[in-house]
Structures are given as structure tokens and as C-alpha cells.
Design a protein around this motif. Structure first.
Motif, mmCIF file in Angstrom:
data_model
loop_
_atom_site.group_PDB
_atom_site.id
_atom_site.type_symbol
_atom_site.label_atom_id
_atom_site.label_comp_id
_atom_site.label_asym_id
_atom_site.label_seq_id
_atom_site.Cartn_x
_atom_site.Cartn_y
_atom_site.Cartn_z
ATOM 1 N N LEU B 224 3.149 -9.098 -1.978
ATOM 2 C CA LEU B 224 2.728 -8.755 -0.619
ATOM 3 C C LEU B 224 3.047 -9.882 0.366
ATOM 4 O O LEU B 224 3.388 -9.628 1.523
ATOM 5 C CB LEU B 224 1.226 -8.446 -0.599
ATOM 6 N N THR B 228 5.184 -8.521 3.422
ATOM 7 C CA THR B 228 4.615 -8.525 4.785
ATOM 8 C C THR B 228 5.430 -9.410 5.709
ATOM 9 O O THR B 228 5.213 -9.420 6.918
ATOM 10 C CB THR B 228 3.176 -9.069 4.768
ATOM 11 N N ILE B 251 5.569 -4.541 5.577
ATOM 12 C CA ILE B 251 4.201 -4.068 5.379
ATOM 13 C C ILE B 251 3.294 -4.846 6.345
ATOM 14 O O ILE B 251 3.512 -6.042 6.562
ATOM 15 C CB ILE B 251 3.789 -4.299 3.899
ATOM 16 N N ASP B 255 -2.548 -5.852 4.993
ATOM 17 C CA ASP B 255 -2.558 -5.454 3.588
ATOM 18 C C ASP B 255 -2.604 -6.666 2.654
ATOM 19 O O ASP B 255 -3.122 -6.588 1.537
ATOM 20 C CB ASP B 255 -1.314 -4.612 3.256
ATOM 21 N N TYR B 256 -2.012 -7.773 3.110
ATOM 22 C CA TYR B 256 -2.033 -9.040 2.343
ATOM 23 C C TYR B 256 -3.390 -9.715 2.511
ATOM 24 O O TYR B 256 -3.970 -10.225 1.546
ATOM 25 C CB TYR B 256 -0.899 -9.926 2.862
ATOM 26 N N LYS B 258 -6.327 -8.386 3.279
ATOM 27 C CA LYS B 258 -7.534 -7.707 2.779
ATOM 28 C C LYS B 258 -7.727 -7.835 1.263
ATOM 29 O O LYS B 258 -8.826 -7.597 0.773
ATOM 30 C CB LYS B 258 -7.532 -6.240 3.213
ATOM 31 N N VAL B 259 -6.675 -8.226 0.530
ATOM 32 C CA VAL B 259 -6.828 -8.331 -0.934
ATOM 33 C C VAL B 259 -7.246 -9.737 -1.386
ATOM 34 O O VAL B 259 -7.347 -10.000 -2.576
ATOM 35 C CB VAL B 259 -5.535 -7.908 -1.676
ATOM 36 N N GLN B 267 -11.692 -9.599 7.860
ATOM 37 C CA GLN B 267 -11.443 -8.172 7.622
ATOM 38 C C GLN B 267 -11.612 -7.329 8.893
ATOM 39 O O GLN B 267 -10.831 -6.433 9.151
ATOM 40 C CB GLN B 267 -12.364 -7.629 6.513
#
Lengths: 394, 287
Positions: B224, B228, B251, B255-256, B258-259, B267
Motif C-alpha cells: 500500500l 498509494t 490508491i 487506505d494506507y 487506516k491500516v 482516522q
């Protein structure tokens, strides 16, 4: 062959005669002439070595460590702030048992900034696991440096060595030096046999791993054992040196100690002036003598006891300060080893010659007189030539 | 690629650590004729607890900030012995490179010593327990960029552009690599090993312990990072820059973010996430 040379040039010549492979260095007063001379010797084809001018003293000693760990014979030079900047790497060099030789142009430590001579810089590194030898003159710089390679590469030792020479008094002073043939030096030191574990793709080894409490103490102890072994190794190597070059050294040098009533104790170039003062005093019927320490690490305890555990007064010339302790380092260490001797001499500490303040024959005659007048109730810590606060020092 | 192993198992890396994967494959590409210099840090500590070692090539660690200088000494030494084709590889973390070791690295690059310097970038002082370094990204929590009522962002400064700094030294080769993009990684290591002079590789190094994600997700998170566009893959050969991986469309950075637990506080902070997205888009707009 005799040549007139400054102490720093002698150091560079010693590196050349000793077939040093790699020389990393960073300029700092009063040692700068060392890398300059090395650069010149390599440029004109007199010396076959790899010279690496680094971007700092920390990197100079780190390059030295990398080169030594991969089997090369290595030398560098520094002083004062440069040595302090290397501090972290000094214990790494000794802990990794690397036979590096380094010339120290003994210079005061900041602040205030001062480029002149005392011995605070190398004395501050007394716990670094480096052998420390202090030269009195330029011939000694040459001889001790050559001997240093043989000492450091001895398999009972495998420790780095500092050759300490006083700023300007030796580094920049011209003297006539007896220079041996390179072949004689090569025969004396021997080949760089690397009888130690080095980085080698044929025999991969892991050097500088991390050690837990289970192992750390033993590594430190081994450095101490090697330092103790160095005492007799140095004696043997000096004996061999005398046979080959007809110049005699020991870890201490006694001067006119017979029936002495006051014995000066000193290290380095100031010892020459003290010898002159002793001669003058002897002519006046005053029984003065000198014990000069050539080795400060390993500390020559047995030899000191042999010469000093008697009913005499001792005037220690301490060219360093340890704030917060009663007296300076040489005084403290001398007193400590004489604590269990049969005769306890009266020891007086003269903190003297800091930051290049001149010490003359007259100063030592005054010190003799002052020391002889002292009794048990006197203050035994004397700041020699200390000016009262507020006095114009211009 | 060599069938033998030169970095072997049994070491003490955290579960999910990406660094052993990086080191193992670099050495399989480089082969046995290799000297390794390792800066103080995670890798040094987990791979050489005396009397054990994971290294089957000659390896040295001296201190934190001086790997480039130590490598210079080995370069000088082995050249005098006529070993002209052996590799010297430095592995050093982002703190040992971008912060405390920058002087020594700059000195080596100026001298041009034959050394491949690989920075494994886990983006903080992970070995001492997740303190921020100059390589920690904007917005990341660390134990020295703590989140509180007076700091809702975490690290407030941008990541130091260490690869640009090394390119500015006019070295013959600099590149970014990500082991999650294996062929790209392999090609760059091979290429770097075939060039003389100082070469620099910035290797992203996923760290579940410090980035706060499940140890089984390291490679996914690292994928990611590149997809990204946050960690672009490129190389600079003699000053000529070339992007080696292009994700189209990229991306979203969210997305990177939040993990990973290190970005947990962001967030719902859309302003900061938008700012990070803008910075990424701005970089890519030039290429």
C-alpha cells in the motif's frame, strides 16, 4: 642517518618506516602537520600507503577501526577536542582488540578554547583501554612509535596505543633525529601477520556483536588482562629495541634518585626541564631527583613502588585537573598504589603548566623549596602560578 | 541469485519484521564475496546476540553513526590486498542514516568509496522503542511525537528527503526499493552491485511493532505504501531519474493510513489526510 625534524614530522616518518597501510586523519592543531607530511610523502613517492582525509575525527578513528579490522596496519593522529570527539570509538577500538597506533599532540581541553599544551586530553582517556606512552623528546617519538606497532600487534596484547607528545614543545620543535633504515625497522616490528580474527571472506567472522550481562564482564576483563600483559611485553620489546638500535627505554625513567630527599614525578617534555632543575639543585647540594613515567597505561605500579616507597617527599607535576577531587589524576593514582607500601612518602600535588603556561627551571627550583618547607599540616594540593582573581592577564 | 543462504534463521527479529527478508535477499544476490557493515540498531541487535550470529559473510558493527566511515576503512584495506571485486554493503536504519550518521555518509559519498549503502527505513527509532526520527512521516504517532490535547497530529514535520540528499552528492546510483515489489527490488540491487563508487538505496522497511499493525500484514502494508504513491519506486543513474513503478490510478492515502495504529488518531481528521494526499499528488505531478 640524522635529520632535523619537528615532532609531527617524526610521527609521519615513523609511520613510513613502520610500513603503515592505511592512514585516515583529520586536521587539528597541533597535530595537523602529521596528515600534511603523510600527504607529501605519498605524493612524492616516498611512502606507499592509503591516505584518507576524513570529514571528522570521529570518522578518522572509525576508518582506522574498519581498516584494522580487515587486517591493515593503521595509524592516525589527533589532539584535544579531536580526541574527545573520538572518545566513543576509543573503547570500541580496544574492546575489539585492534592494534591501531595514534599520535596525540597533547593539548588543553575547551572551554575556554586553548591550543597550547597540557595533558588533559589523553589523561581523560585513561579508561579507554589504550596503552599510553609519553615521549620526552623527538627521538623518543620516533622510537616509541616504532615500538608501539610491535607492542600493539603482540598477540598477548592486541590493544591500541597512543603515543603522547606535548603540543608545540614537541610537535613543532625541531630536533636532530637518528633515523634507522627502513629494513632495520621492518626486521624489528616484523610483518603485519594479523594473528587475530579479521574480516575475511574465506573465514567469515562476526566482529562487534552485542553481549548481554552474561558475557559483557568477561570482555571487559580480557582488556584488563591484556593491559596487564602489556607491562612485560613492553619491557621485552624495549630490550629488543636496545639490542638493535642501541637506545634504552623503560616504562619509567629514574633520574638522580640516589639518596634523594625530594623526587619530582612527571610525564612528557617538561621532564627535560625538570632534569635541568635537578642538576642545578644537586650542584647546590640539594638532594632532588626525578621519576619520569613513560607508560601511563598500563600504569607502572611495580616500578613506581620500587623507586618511591621510601621516606622521601614527592612533588607530582600534574598537567591536568579533575574538578571535585582532592588533587589531580597522577597524584591520585600515585597515592593509591603507594597506600599499601612499607614506607609512605609525603606526596604533594603541583597542578601546573595548564593550557601552555610556561614551566621553567626556576619554577621547579621554587617548587623544590616550597615542598621542602611543607609539613604534614600543609595544604598538599598546590595550583602552581595561580593568579589572584581580577588580575590583568594581558 | 545464489542458492546458498548468507543470512540465516534463528535471529530475534520481531514477528512480521521486514528487515530479515531484505537482508537475506540482498545477500543472496551479492553472494559470499561480501563484507557487511551494520550500524547499531534493530538488525545488529537481533542478528548477533553473542555468542550467536545469523551472518555467514564477514560482518562488523562498531557504532551507530559511523557505518560509512567503517566501510571506508574496509574499502581502503581490501583494495590494498588486491580484492577489487568484493562487495562492501552497509545496512543502517533511518536514524543511523538520516540523523546521527548523515555526516559520515556525506563524507563517504564525497570520497566516493566503493560501498553500497542500504538504509532500511522503518521510519522511527524502533530499536529504542519507537521514537521519532527525521524519517518519520508527517502525522505519525511515536513515543516522542505523542498525541494529546495539545497535539492532535503526531509528528508535525515532513520526512527528510534522504534519497534527494544523496543524489545531490552526485553519486552514480541511488534508488528506492520495496521488497513487496520483488522484481524491482532484485533488479536494483543487482544493478547497484555492478557499479563502482558510492551507491545509496533507500529500502522501505515495514515494522508491525512500530507501525502498529498485525504482524501477518507487513507485505500488504508495504504494498500500500507504494500503491498509494507515498513511497514511490525510482532510481537515479548518474543524475538521471526514472520512475520504476507506476500505479494508475493511485490508491487513496487513506487506505494506507487506516491500516496502521500509528495513524489511528488521524482516522477522522480529514484535513490532515487531505494534506498528506495533496503532498503525494504534488510529488507525482512532477513525474
Amino acid at each position: 642517518m640524522y635529520k632535523v625534524m619537528k615532532g609531527n614530522e617524526v610521527t609521519a616518518y615513523a609511520a613510513m618506516l613502520s610500513s603503515v597501510d592505511v592512514i585516515p586523519a583529520y586536521p587539528i592543531t597541533p597535530s595537523t602537520l602529521f596528515p600534511e607530511k603523510i600527504s607529501e610523502l605519498i605524493a612524492n613517492g616516498e611512502m606507499n600507503a592509503t591516505f584518507i582525509p576524513t570529514e571528522s575525527e570521529h570518522s578518522a578513528i572509525s576508518v582506522a577501526i574498519g581498516a584494522s579490522a580487515s587486517g591493515s596496519r593503521v595509524m592516525t593522529a589527533t589532539a584535544s577536542q579531536g580526541l574527545a570527539y573520538m572518545h566513543e570509538m576509543l573503547a570500541i577500538a580496544s574492546g575489539m582488540r585492534l592494534p591501531i597506533v595514534m599520535a596525540i599532540g597533547n593539548r588543553a581541553i575547551s572551554a575556554p578554547l586553548n591550543i597550547w599544551n597540557d595533558q588533559q586530553d589523553s589523561i581523560d582517556e585513561r579508561n579507554s583501554g589504550w596503552i599510553q606512552l609519553y615521549a620526552e623528546n623527538n627521538q623518543e617519538i620516533l622510537d616509541l612509535t616504532i615500538a608501539a606497532f610491535k607492542i600493539s600487534e603482540n598477540e598477548k596484547v592486541h590493544l591500541p596505543v597512543m603515543i603522547c607528545m606535548d603540543a608545540f614543545l614537541l610537535t613543532h620543535t625541531m630536533e636532530a633525529i637518528n633515523i634507522p633504515d627502513k629494513k632495520e625497522v621492518t626486521d624489528f616490528i616484523g610483518k603485519n601477520t594479523t594473528n587475530r580474527i579479521i574480516l575475511d571472506t574465506e573465514k567469515p567472522a562476526t566482529l562487534g556483536s552485542f553481549a548481554s550481562p552474561e558475557y559483557y564482564t568477561e570482555f571487559r576483563h580480557q582488556v584488563t588482562v591484556a593491559m596487564e600483559a602489556a607491562n612485560s611485553v613492553i619491557f621485552d620489546i624495549f630490550s629488543d629495541f636496545k639490542k638493535r638500535f642501541n637506545r634504552n627505554y623503560d616504562v619509567v625513567e629514574p633520574y638522580r634518585l640516589d639518596d634523594a630527599e625530594l623526587i619530582f614525578v612527571s610525564m612528557g617534555a617538561v621532564s627535560g626541564t625538570i632534569k635541568d632543575a635537578v642538576d642545578v639543585l644537586r650542584e647546590q647540594g640539594k638532594k632532588a631527583g626525578l621519576l619520569r613515567l613513560v607508560a601511563f597505561r598500563p600504569f607502572p605500579s611495580q616500578q613506581i613502588k620500587k623507586y618511591l616507597s621510601m621516606d622521601v617527599k614527592i612533588a607530582v607535576i600534574d598537567r591536568n585537573v579533575t574538578p571535585g577531587y582532592d588533587g589531580s589524576v597522577l597524584y591520585a593514582e600515585l597515592r593509591s598504589i603507594l597506600y599499601d607500601s612499607d614506607f609512605k612518602p609525603e606526596i604533594i600535588d603541583f597542578i601546573a603548566g595548564l593550557g601552555g603556561r610556561d614551566m621553567t627551571i626556576d619554577d621547579f627550583i621554587k617548587i623544590y623549596t616550597l615542598a621542602m618547607e611543607m609539613n604534614a599540616d600543609s595544604n598538599h594540593i598546590v595550583w602552581e602560578q595561580l593568579k589572584p582573581l581580577g588580575e590583568d592577564v594581558s | 541469485m545464489n542458492d546458498n543462504e548468507y543470512f540465516v534463521s534463528g535471529h530475534k527479529a520481531c514477528a512480521g519484521c521486514s528487515v530479515p527478508i531484505l537482508v537475506r535477499w540482498v545477500l543472496k544476490i551479492a553472494g559470499p564475496d561480501t563484507f557487511v557493515v551494520n550500524a547499531t540498531g534493530c538488525l545488529e541487535v537481533f542478528s548477533t546476540p553473542y555468542p550467536y550470529t545469523s551472518w555467514k559473510v564477514p560482518w562488523i558493527h562498531t557504532a551507530f553513526e559511523n557505518s560509512a566511515a567503517t566501510a571506508t576503512g574496509i574499502d581502503a584495506s581490501i583494495k590494498r590486498k588486491g580484492l577489487l571485486n568484493a562487495h562492501i554493503i552497509v545496512f543502517a536504519g533511518d536514524g543511523a542514516t538520516s540523523d546521527i550518521g548523515l555526516q559520515a555518509l556525506s563524507g563517504m559519498a564525497e570520497r566516493g568509496n566503493d560501498v553500497l549503502y542500504i538504509m532500511y527505513d522503518n521510519e522511527a527509532y524502533m530499536n529504542t522503542g519507537i521514537q521519532r526520527s527525521s524519517a518519520t512521516p508527517y502525522g505519525a504517532w511515536t513515543t516522542t511525537s505523542e498525541i494529546g490535547t495539545e497535539n492532535l497530529i503526531g509528528k508535525k514535520e515532513k520526512k527528510k528527503p534522504i534519497t534527494d540528499i544523496m543524489v545531490a552528492h552526485n553519486i552514480p546510483y541511488a534508488a528506492t526499493v520495496n521488497i513487496a515489489f520483488f522484481n524491482d527490488f532484485k533488479d536494483k540491487i543487482k544493478k547497484a552491485l555492478g557499479i563502482k563508487g558510492t551507491r545509496f538505496i533507500n529500502a522501505l522497511a515495514g515494522c508491525p511493532t512500530g507501525w502498529k499493525h498485525d504482524p501477518s500484514k507487513t507485505v500488504e502494508v508495504m504494498k500500500l505504501a507504494t500503491r498509494t504513491g507515498i513511497f514511490p519506486l525510482y532510481e537515479v543513474v548518474n543524475g538521471q531519474m526514472r520512475i520504476t513503478y507506476r500505479q494508475d490510478p493511485r490508491i487513496p492515502v487513506g487506505d494506507y493510513i487506516k491500516v496502521q495504529g500509528r495513524f489511528k488518531h488521524l482516522q477522522n481528521n480529514h484535513a490532515v489526510i487531505d494534506e498528506i494526499q495533496k503532498n503525494v499528488d504534488s510529488w507525482w505531478s512532477k513525474y
